[in-house]
Design an enzyme around this catalytic site. Structure first.
Site, PDB file in Angstrom:
ATOM      1  CB  ALA A   1      -0.947  -0.010   1.202  1.00 20.53           C
TER       2      ALA A   1
ATOM      3  CG  ASN B   1       1.076  -1.850   3.434  1.00 20.77           C
ATOM      4  OD1 ASN B   1       1.930  -1.951   2.553  1.00 20.77           O
ATOM      5  ND2 ASN B   1       1.143  -0.927   4.375  1.00 20.77           N
TER       6      ASN B   1
ATOM      7  CD  GLU C   1      14.521  15.203  -1.838  1.00 21.40           C
ATOM      8  OE1 GLU C   1      13.957  14.181  -1.397  1.00 21.40           O
ATOM      9  OE2 GLU C   1      13.953  16.031  -2.576  1.00 21.40           O
TER      10      GLU C   1
HETATM   11  P1  FAD Z   1       6.452   2.279  -1.772  1.00 24.06           P
HETATM   12  O1  FAD Z   1       5.729   3.563  -1.913  1.00 24.06           O
HETATM   13  O2  FAD Z   1       7.755   2.314  -1.063  1.00 24.06           O
HETATM   14  O3  FAD Z   1       5.469   1.230  -1.062  1.00 24.06           O
HETATM   15  C1  FAD Z   1       5.793  -0.115  -0.819  1.00 24.06           C
HETATM   16  C2  FAD Z   1       4.806  -0.637   0.226  1.00 24.06           C
HETATM   17  O4  FAD Z   1       4.962  -2.049   0.337  1.00 24.06           O
HETATM   18  C3  FAD Z   1       5.028  -0.059   1.617  1.00 24.06           C
HETATM   19  O5  FAD Z   1       3.789   0.329   2.188  1.00 24.06           O
HETATM   20  C4  FAD Z   1       5.641  -1.216   2.410  1.00 24.06           C
HETATM   21  O6  FAD Z   1       5.342  -1.188   3.790  1.00 24.06           O
HETATM   22  C5  FAD Z   1       4.973  -2.407   1.737  1.00 24.06           C
HETATM   23  N1  FAD Z   1       5.725  -3.658   1.874  1.00 24.06           N
HETATM   24  C6  FAD Z   1       7.039  -3.860   1.619  1.00 24.06           C
HETATM   25  N2  FAD Z   1       7.358  -5.146   1.832  1.00 24.06           N
HETATM   26  C7  FAD Z   1       6.223  -5.772   2.237  1.00 24.06           C
HETATM   27  C8  FAD Z   1       5.904  -7.126   2.587  1.00 24.06           C
HETATM   28  N3  FAD Z   1       6.824  -8.093   2.553  1.00 24.06           N
HETATM   29  N4  FAD Z   1       4.627  -7.403   2.933  1.00 24.06           N
HETATM   30  C9  FAD Z   1       3.672  -6.441   2.956  1.00 24.06           C
HETATM   31  N5  FAD Z   1       3.917  -5.159   2.629  1.00 24.06           N
HETATM   32  C10 FAD Z   1       5.170  -4.833   2.263  1.00 24.06           C
HETATM   33  N6  FAD Z   1      10.328   9.817  -5.854  1.00 24.06           N
HETATM   34  C11 FAD Z   1       9.788  10.887  -6.478  1.00 24.06           C
HETATM   35  O7  FAD Z   1       9.142  10.738  -7.525  1.00 24.06           O
HETATM   36  N7  FAD Z   1       9.909  12.154  -5.961  1.00 24.06           N
HETATM   37  C12 FAD Z   1      10.552  12.392  -4.801  1.00 24.06           C
HETATM   38  O8  FAD Z   1      10.643  13.534  -4.350  1.00 24.06           O
HETATM   39  C13 FAD Z   1      11.121  11.287  -4.096  1.00 24.06           C
HETATM   40  N8  FAD Z   1      11.722  11.465  -2.910  1.00 24.06           N
HETATM   41  C14 FAD Z   1      12.214  10.387  -2.208  1.00 24.06           C
HETATM   42  C15 FAD Z   1      12.797  10.600  -0.965  1.00 24.06           C
HETATM   43  C16 FAD Z   1      13.312   9.536  -0.246  1.00 24.06           C
HETATM   44  C17 FAD Z   1      13.922   9.784   1.109  1.00 24.06           C
HETATM   45  C18 FAD Z   1      13.242   8.213  -0.782  1.00 24.06           C
HETATM   46  C19 FAD Z   1      13.780   7.047   0.010  1.00 24.06           C
HETATM   47  C20 FAD Z   1      12.665   7.999  -2.022  1.00 24.06           C
HETATM   48  C21 FAD Z   1      12.142   9.074  -2.750  1.00 24.06           C
HETATM   49  N9  FAD Z   1      11.533   8.900  -4.001  1.00 24.06           N
HETATM   50  C22 FAD Z   1      10.996   9.989  -4.679  1.00 24.06           C
HETATM   51  C23 FAD Z   1      11.374   7.544  -4.576  1.00 24.06           C
HETATM   52  C24 FAD Z   1       9.971   7.012  -4.219  1.00 24.06           C
HETATM   53  O9  FAD Z   1       9.724   7.162  -2.841  1.00 24.06           O
HETATM   54  C25 FAD Z   1       9.776   5.559  -4.630  1.00 24.06           C
HETATM   55  O10 FAD Z   1      10.131   5.413  -5.972  1.00 24.06           O
HETATM   56  C26 FAD Z   1       8.314   5.146  -4.416  1.00 24.06           C
HETATM   57  O11 FAD Z   1       8.007   5.178  -3.049  1.00 24.06           O
HETATM   58  C27 FAD Z   1       8.031   3.769  -4.982  1.00 24.06           C
HETATM   59  O12 FAD Z   1       6.674   3.479  -4.838  1.00 24.06           O
HETATM   60  P2  FAD Z   1       6.193   1.980  -4.638  1.00 24.06           P
HETATM   61  O13 FAD Z   1       4.711   1.995  -4.662  1.00 24.06           O
HETATM   62  O14 FAD Z   1       6.914   1.089  -5.578  1.00 24.06           O
HETATM   63  O15 FAD Z   1       6.726   1.601  -3.187  1.00 24.06           O
HETATM   64  P1  NAD Z   2      20.606   6.770  -6.377  1.00 24.19           P
HETATM   65  O1  NAD Z   2      20.986   5.489  -6.982  1.00 24.19           O
HETATM   66  O2  NAD Z   2      19.886   7.759  -7.202  1.00 24.19           O
HETATM   67  O3  NAD Z   2      21.909   7.500  -5.784  1.00 24.19           O
HETATM   68  C1  NAD Z   2      22.860   6.784  -5.033  1.00 24.19           C
HETATM   69  C2  NAD Z   2      24.176   7.528  -5.036  1.00 24.19           C
HETATM   70  O4  NAD Z   2      25.115   6.799  -4.244  1.00 24.19           O
HETATM   71  C3  NAD Z   2      24.792   7.661  -6.423  1.00 24.19           C
HETATM   72  O5  NAD Z   2      25.160   8.998  -6.626  1.00 24.19           O
HETATM   73  C4  NAD Z   2      25.978   6.710  -6.394  1.00 24.19           C
HETATM   74  O6  NAD Z   2      27.050   7.144  -7.204  1.00 24.19           O
HETATM   75  C5  NAD Z   2      26.353   6.725  -4.925  1.00 24.19           C
HETATM   76  N1  NAD Z   2      27.075   5.519  -4.491  1.00 24.19           N
HETATM   77  C6  NAD Z   2      26.826   4.221  -4.822  1.00 24.19           C
HETATM   78  N2  NAD Z   2      27.695   3.404  -4.218  1.00 24.19           N
HETATM   79  C7  NAD Z   2      28.514   4.184  -3.472  1.00 24.19           C
HETATM   80  C8  NAD Z   2      29.618   3.920  -2.607  1.00 24.19           C
HETATM   81  N3  NAD Z   2      30.072   2.671  -2.407  1.00 24.19           N
HETATM   82  N4  NAD Z   2      30.209   4.957  -1.994  1.00 24.19           N
HETATM   83  C9  NAD Z   2      29.785   6.229  -2.179  1.00 24.19           C
HETATM   84  N5  NAD Z   2      28.745   6.529  -2.995  1.00 24.19           N
HETATM   85  C10 NAD Z   2      28.122   5.526  -3.635  1.00 24.19           C
HETATM   86  O7  NAD Z   2      19.767   6.386  -5.062  1.00 24.19           O
HETATM   87  P2  NAD Z   2      18.842   7.289  -4.129  1.00 24.19           P
HETATM   88  O8  NAD Z   2      19.402   8.651  -3.968  1.00 24.19           O
HETATM   89  O9  NAD Z   2      18.588   6.462  -2.928  1.00 24.19           O
HETATM   90  O10 NAD Z   2      17.501   7.387  -4.956  1.00 24.19           O
HETATM   91  C11 NAD Z   2      16.727   6.208  -5.219  1.00 24.19           C
HETATM   92  C12 NAD Z   2      15.624   6.526  -6.216  1.00 24.19           C
HETATM   93  O11 NAD Z   2      14.695   7.429  -5.619  1.00 24.19           O
HETATM   94  C13 NAD Z   2      16.163   7.222  -7.458  1.00 24.19           C
HETATM   95  O12 NAD Z   2      15.462   6.760  -8.566  1.00 24.19           O
HETATM   96  C14 NAD Z   2      15.848   8.673  -7.215  1.00 24.19           C
HETATM   97  O13 NAD Z   2      15.617   9.374  -8.444  1.00 24.19           O
HETATM   98  C15 NAD Z   2      14.574   8.612  -6.379  1.00 24.19           C
HETATM   99  N6  NAD Z   2      14.512   9.783  -5.513  1.00 24.19           N
HETATM  100  C16 NAD Z   2      13.997  10.913  -6.052  1.00 24.19           C
HETATM  101  C17 NAD Z   2      13.948  12.067  -5.281  1.00 24.19           C
HETATM  102  C18 NAD Z   2      13.383  13.330  -5.893  1.00 24.19           C
HETATM  103  O14 NAD Z   2      12.856  13.275  -6.996  1.00 24.19           O
HETATM  104  N7  NAD Z   2      13.446  14.447  -5.214  1.00 24.19           N
HETATM  105  C19 NAD Z   2      14.417  12.054  -3.968  1.00 24.19           C
HETATM  106  C20 NAD Z   2      14.952  10.863  -3.446  1.00 24.19           C
HETATM  107  C21 NAD Z   2      14.997   9.735  -4.241  1.00 24.19           C
END
Ligand code: FAD
Ligand code: NAD
Length: 405
Positions: free
Chosen positions: A11, A37, A170
């Site tokens: 979810a 979930n 971030e």
């Molecule tokens: P999720 O939204 O992560 O949902 C997965 C769900 O599955 C969760 O509710 C989890 O509890 C559940 N789940 C997992 N394993 C199990 C299990 N075994 N049994 C039951 N339930 C389970 N993307 C953007 O587009 N813009 C952003 O600004 C952005 N910022 C981010 C910031 C951070 C800090 C991080 C970590 C990621 C960010 N991302 C961003 C990436 C984005 O969050 C993910 O790509 C997105 O959440 C993926 O959606 P999803 O539905 O695949 O999984």
């Molecule tokens: P990422 O893969 O985008 O970045 C990981 C970074 O870690 C890379 O720059 C890589 O070179 C570095 N790295 C890898 N191995 C390393 C090592 N051994 N030592 C030092 N550096 C190393 O992963 P993320 O930042 O976790 O993002 C995951 C996904 O979530 C991406 O698709 C990203 O676009 C998305 N995301 C988007 C936003 C946003 O749109 N604002 C914010 C957070 C995450």
């Protein structure tokens, strides 16, 4: 005739999009819909860096799944998925088994450690509400302990972040805003605190617009973050990170707080269940079904799709997960009704905004570069839009971000 069972796993952004779209489009007599979930709440994965740094309470980043589900049409099951068995069309949960006619896998991501020693044991990760809560509390504990020991241990005031991708940057933005408050709260000289970011690639935010990367790095440096670019983390120990620039230039960075934010992979359940996957991501068909399984759809961070313009996979984001969720729901309706053709997924890229704390940021939106308060404003619009898409205006009012200035 028996109604088909549609089972949705996860979810998050993708799973909730499917569930909320299906409950609008299908009548009660057309299908049994189950949503599974781990928790009874959904969390905004995209806000976890804020909860981890302590700039936003973790209750602000989550809401009850039940609050967006129509109980007459969707049965919510709080349980943990253990395995998918496509051979007998079943999902094994911790507490029960569920049969499906159509399955949606939307189980999100896990941190990718690339086999680096010690990360699972000693590094913090930003992956769910519990890990965020633990990291915030750990940092606060280090600051609280510092002045309470006869012999001051400066490594308590050192935070090292591995990876300067979007998650790392971030998180650093939030941390840089939080540290002055922590110093005030625990009577600590701000100059004693060290925040270090280690990035293996030759630049922070690899692949992003270079002008915006410069803006982000300069902004964070002004706020006290030290970048070690072109430096890879090789090992994590109870004392910190071992890093290397090139082959021989090895250095130990001692710190009581080390955070691994250097990449994600799809949920390991996917490959453990026999789907062919690359780092937990299945290369799905254009209709989002798994190859060879017309009754299984895989979306979000567990799915891999190639951007044909550059012949590289789309990065896993909430934006693409939600769009896939919408299309997946449409395709399920077509299958349940048995008429029409399945639609093919086409990503509508609306841009990327990276926050640098709640008050600054960088981004490209509809092809235009933005920085500063404009980007920070846009980021909140994007965050609120995700709430709106799933729970409508009510959810935006309850959980939305309105601190625009
Ligand atoms: P999720 O939204 O992560 O949902 C997965 C769900 O599955 C969760 O509710 C989890 O509890 C559940 N789940 C997992 N394993 C199990 C299990 N075994 N049994 C039951 N339930 C389970 N993307 C953007 O587009 N813009 C952003 O600004 C952005 N910022 C981010 C910031 C951070 C800090 C991080 C970590 C990621 C960010 N991302 C961003 C990436 C984005 O969050 C993910 O790509 C997105 O959440 C993926 O959606 P999803 O539905 O695949 O999984
Ligand atoms: P990422 O893969 O985008 O970045 C990981 C970074 O870690 C890379 O720059 C890589 O070179 C570095 N790295 C890898 N191995 C390393 C090592 N051994 N030592 C030092 N550096 C190393 O992963 P993320 O930042 O976790 O993002 C995951 C996904 O979530 C991406 O698709 C990203 O676009 C998305 N995301 C988007 C936003 C946003 O749109 N604002 C914010 C957070 C995450």
């Amino acid at each position: 005739m028996k109604k088909p069972n549609i089972v949705i796993l996860g979810a998050g952004y993708g799973g909730l999009m499917v569930a909320t779209r299906l409950q609008k489009q299908l009548g009660v007599n057309e299908a049994e819909i189950f949503l599974v979930n781990k928790n009874d709440y959904h969390y905004e994965t995209t806000w976890l860096h804020e909860a981890s740094a302590g700039t936003l309470h973790h209750d602000k980043v989550r809401y009850d799944v039940a609050s967006v589900i129509d109980k007459n049409k969707v049965t919510f099951i709080q349980d943990t998925v253990q395995k998918i068995s496509t051979a007998d069309k079943k999902v094994v949960l911790e507490g029960q088994e569920l049969s499906y006619d159509y399955l949606v896998v939307a189980l999100g991501a896990e941190p990718e450690t690339f086999g680096i020693k010690g990360l699972h044991e000693y590094a913090f990760m930003i992956s769910n509400v519990n890990s965020a809560r633990q990291l915030r509390e750990h940092i606060e504990y280090q600051f609280a302990t510092y002045n309470n020991e006869a012999e001051k241990d400066d490594t308590r005031l050192r935070i090292v972040v591995g990876g300067a991708g979007f998650t790392g940057i971030e998180f650093l933005g939030e941390l840089a805003n939080r540290v002055p408050d922590l110093c005030k709260e625990y009577d600590i000289d701000y100059h004693k605190v060290k925040i270090i970011c280690v990035e293996a690639a030759p630049t922070a935010l690899p692949g992003f617009d270079p002008e915006l990367v410069d803006y982000a790095v300069s902004h964070l440096e002004r706020k006290g973050v030290e970048f070690k670019i072109g430096t890879a983390i090789k090992e994590c120990t109870p004392d910190g990170f071992i890093v290397a620039k090139g082959e021989n230039d090895v250095e130990e960075i001692k710190a009581k707080t080390v955070v691994w934010a250097a990449g994600v992979r799809g949920n390991s359940i996917v490959e453990e269940s026999g789907f062919e996957a690359m780092r937990g991501r299945v290369k799905v068909e254009k209709t989002l079904s798994a190859p060879g399984h017309n009754d299984v759809f895989i979306i979000g961070d567990c799915a891999l799709m190639i951007n044909e313009e550059i012949n590289r996979p789309y990065p896993p984001t909430a934006q693409i997960s939600m769009q896939q969720g919408e299309l997946c729901a449409n395709n399920l309706v077509t299958l349940v009704r048995g008429k029409g053709n399945l639609q093919e997924f086409k990503f509508d890229d609306k841009g990327t905004v990276c926050s640098l704390g709640h008050d600054d940021g960088v981004g490209v939106v509809f092809g235009k570069k933005i920085t500063g308060s404009k980007a920070a404003f846009m980021k909140k619009v994007v965050d609120n839009r995700a709430l709106f898409m799933i729970g409508g205006p009510g959810l935006v009012l309850k959980k939305g971000k309105f601190n625009f200035f």
